[in-house]
Design a protein around this motif. Structure first.
Motif, short mmCIF file in Angstrom:
data_model
loop_
_atom_site.label_atom_id
_atom_site.label_comp_id
_atom_site.label_asym_id
_atom_site.label_seq_id
_atom_site.Cartn_x
_atom_site.Cartn_y
_atom_site.Cartn_z
N LYS A 150 43.59 11.26 34.89
CA LYS A 150 45.17 10.64 35.35
C LYS A 150 46.29 10.70 34.23
O LYS A 150 45.70 10.13 33.21
N ILE A 151 47.21 11.09 34.62
CA ILE A 151 48.40 10.96 33.51
C ILE A 151 49.18 9.69 33.89
O ILE A 151 49.86 10.02 34.90
N GLY A 152 49.66 8.94 32.87
CA GLY A 152 50.56 7.80 33.24
C GLY A 152 51.78 8.10 32.64
O GLY A 152 51.71 8.84 31.63
N HIS A 153 52.92 7.86 33.48
CA HIS A 153 54.19 8.24 32.66
C HIS A 153 55.21 7.13 33.34
O HIS A 153 54.84 6.24 34.11
N SER A 154 56.61 7.26 32.78
CA SER A 154 57.34 6.18 33.27
C SER A 154 58.17 6.48 34.64
O SER A 154 59.45 6.39 34.56
N HIS A 177 49.00 12.21 38.92
CA HIS A 177 50.12 11.61 38.10
C HIS A 177 50.15 10.16 38.53
O HIS A 177 50.16 9.90 39.84
N ILE A 178 50.27 9.22 37.93
CA ILE A 178 50.22 7.89 37.87
C ILE A 178 51.67 7.34 37.43
O ILE A 178 51.82 7.11 36.26
N PRO A 179 52.66 7.05 38.23
CA PRO A 179 54.00 6.30 37.75
C PRO A 179 53.81 4.97 37.69
O PRO A 179 53.38 4.10 38.12
N TYR A 180 54.56 4.68 36.30
CA TYR A 180 54.76 2.98 36.02
C TYR A 180 56.31 2.84 35.77
O TYR A 180 57.10 3.77 35.86
N LYS A 181 56.54 1.48 35.58
CA LYS A 181 57.90 1.09 35.62
C LYS A 181 58.38 1.29 34.06
O LYS A 181 58.43 0.05 33.54
N THR A 188 50.54 0.48 28.48
CA THR A 188 49.45 -0.76 28.72
C THR A 188 48.37 -0.30 29.48
O THR A 188 47.22 -0.79 29.31
N ALA A 189 48.83 0.60 30.56
CA ALA A 189 47.68 1.26 31.31
C ALA A 189 46.63 1.94 30.96
O ALA A 189 45.64 2.11 30.89
N LEU A 190 47.11 2.78 29.63
CA LEU A 190 46.00 3.86 28.91
C LEU A 190 45.21 2.84 28.15
O LEU A 190 44.11 2.96 28.18
N GLY A 192 44.28 -0.04 29.00
CA GLY A 192 43.30 -0.75 30.00
C GLY A 192 42.48 0.05 30.66
O GLY A 192 41.55 -0.60 31.21
N GLY A 193 42.50 1.45 30.45
CA GLY A 193 41.73 2.35 31.23
C GLY A 193 42.28 2.88 32.29
O GLY A 193 41.29 3.52 33.14
N GLU A 194 43.44 2.50 32.88
CA GLU A 194 43.83 2.87 34.11
C GLU A 194 44.17 4.38 34.31
O GLU A 194 44.20 4.70 35.40
N VAL A 195 44.50 4.82 33.05
CA VAL A 195 44.86 6.20 33.14
C VAL A 195 44.13 6.87 31.89
O VAL A 195 43.63 6.12 31.14
N ASP A 196 43.80 8.21 31.75
CA ASP A 196 43.59 8.87 30.84
C ASP A 196 44.23 9.40 29.93
O ASP A 196 44.02 9.38 28.55
N VAL A 197 45.59 9.70 29.95
CA VAL A 197 46.49 10.30 29.11
C VAL A 197 47.74 9.49 29.45
O VAL A 197 48.28 9.19 30.43
N VAL A 198 48.77 9.37 28.23
CA VAL A 198 50.17 8.97 28.49
C VAL A 198 50.98 10.24 27.72
O VAL A 198 50.79 10.77 26.78
#
Length: 319
Positions: A150-154, A177-181, A188-190, A192-198
């Motif tokens: 999972k990749i976190g991004h804005s 792909h996991i979107p955040y605001k 913060t998600a990275l 906390g372990g919600e995603v693997d990469v940012v």
């Protein structure tokens, strides 16, 4: 009475005419940006405004018009009089929006007079400390379990998101792909372990990396970034010729007279040449990069083509 009227006509005409280039500026100017107060765009705008006001001899105020990834500000600026008094602090998202939206209330290239880029910066690919030995290890893990990394991004359609999509396309990997605001929320998600990469800018990634929380696996620029010389590039590791560098720059409404555009350009370049200004921009993770208006136009046109291809290939729904 007739004599008075005849005398008044030339004066009225003179008052109605725009100020000649040699008299420019004769009042305050403004830099408009499309993001919240205190963010990178706002910070860069204020750094530039402070120095430009000295050279122009008039106040340069900063005005925030946030919304829709900067397109609200772009629509506003493109509709202003091309008299040289309204500038826009543009970011790489200007090219992304042109590729992502089916229609915009302005022409992304022809609607503006491009003045100069200010700075360029890569994105960084980061994971929790000790999670992956390298970017190669990340790609191998993703290939072994498609759709699991999972990749976190804005946010969907952000430059960070599209950079992650391009990374997947170029490496043959199916990332989730996991979107955040915003980048801070993704970071913060990275943690906390919600995603693997940012994937995000140095201003988001570097503090946590320096604290030992993150490992920076790669930078997205074609060459190693001077501010992080020990970090390999995506290009030299997992995807040859991969080169994504975002930017900030100054634009104005289309039709600004050449002499006035050149005056603004010279003041922008003079500000960037001041060591204190250069150091402030560098501290934000960017490399000062003044340019001509034509060079900025070429950069934006090229990026619109690149992101249009990524959006079409990845099947991202246009807005």
């Amino acid at each position: 009475m007739i004599k008075k009227l005849l005398t008044a006509v030339p004066l009225a005409i003179a008052l109605a005419l725009p100020v000649a280039a040699e008299d420019f500026p004769d009042r305050s100017l403004r830099i408009v940006h499309g993001f919240g107060a205190g963010g990178n765009a706002d910070t860069v705008s204020r750094i530039l405004a402070e120095e430009m006001s000295k050279g122009l001899g008039q106040p340069v105020v900063v005005e925030s018009r946030p919304g829709a990834g900067g397109t609200v500000a772009s629509g506003y600026v493109s509709g202003q009089d091309p008299d040289g008094y309204t500038m826009q602090l543009m970011v790489g998202g200007h090219a992304v929006a042109a590729a992502l939206y089916n229609s915009l209330p302005y022409e992304s290239v022809d609607g503006f007079t491009f003045i100069s880029t200010l700075g360029q910066f890569p994105f960084m690919v980061a994971a929790r400390s000790g999670e992956y030995e390298s970017i190669q290890a990340l790609v191998e893990a993703a290939k072994a379990a498609p759709g699991s990394i999972k990749i976190g991004h804005s946010g969907i359609g952000s430059t960070q998101h599209l950079t992650g999509e391009l990374l997947g396309l170029r490496t043959g990997v199916d990332f989730l792909h996991i979107p955040y605001k915003g980048g801070a929320a993704a970071s913060t998600a990275l943690m906390g372990g919600e995603v693997d990469v940012v994937i995000d800018t140095g201003t988001v990634i570097r503090p946590q990396a320096e604290a030992g929380v993150y490992d920076i696996l790669a930078v997205t620029s074609g060459e190693r970034w001077p501010d992080a010389p020990d970090v390999p590039t995506v290009s030299e590791t997992v995807a040859a010729d991969f080169d994504v560098v975002s930017w900030t720059g100054i634009g104005m409404p289309a039709g600004v007279p050449d002499a006035i555009a050149e005056r603004i350009r010279s003041e922008v370049h003079a500000a960037l040449a001041i060591p204190a200004v250069s150091e402030k921009i560098t501290s934000l993770g960017a490399k000062p990069a003044p340019s001509s208006g034509d060079e900025m136009n070429t950069l934006i046109t090229g990026q619109i083509a690149v992101w249009t291809d990524v959006i079409d290939t990845a099947g991202i729904e246009k807005r």
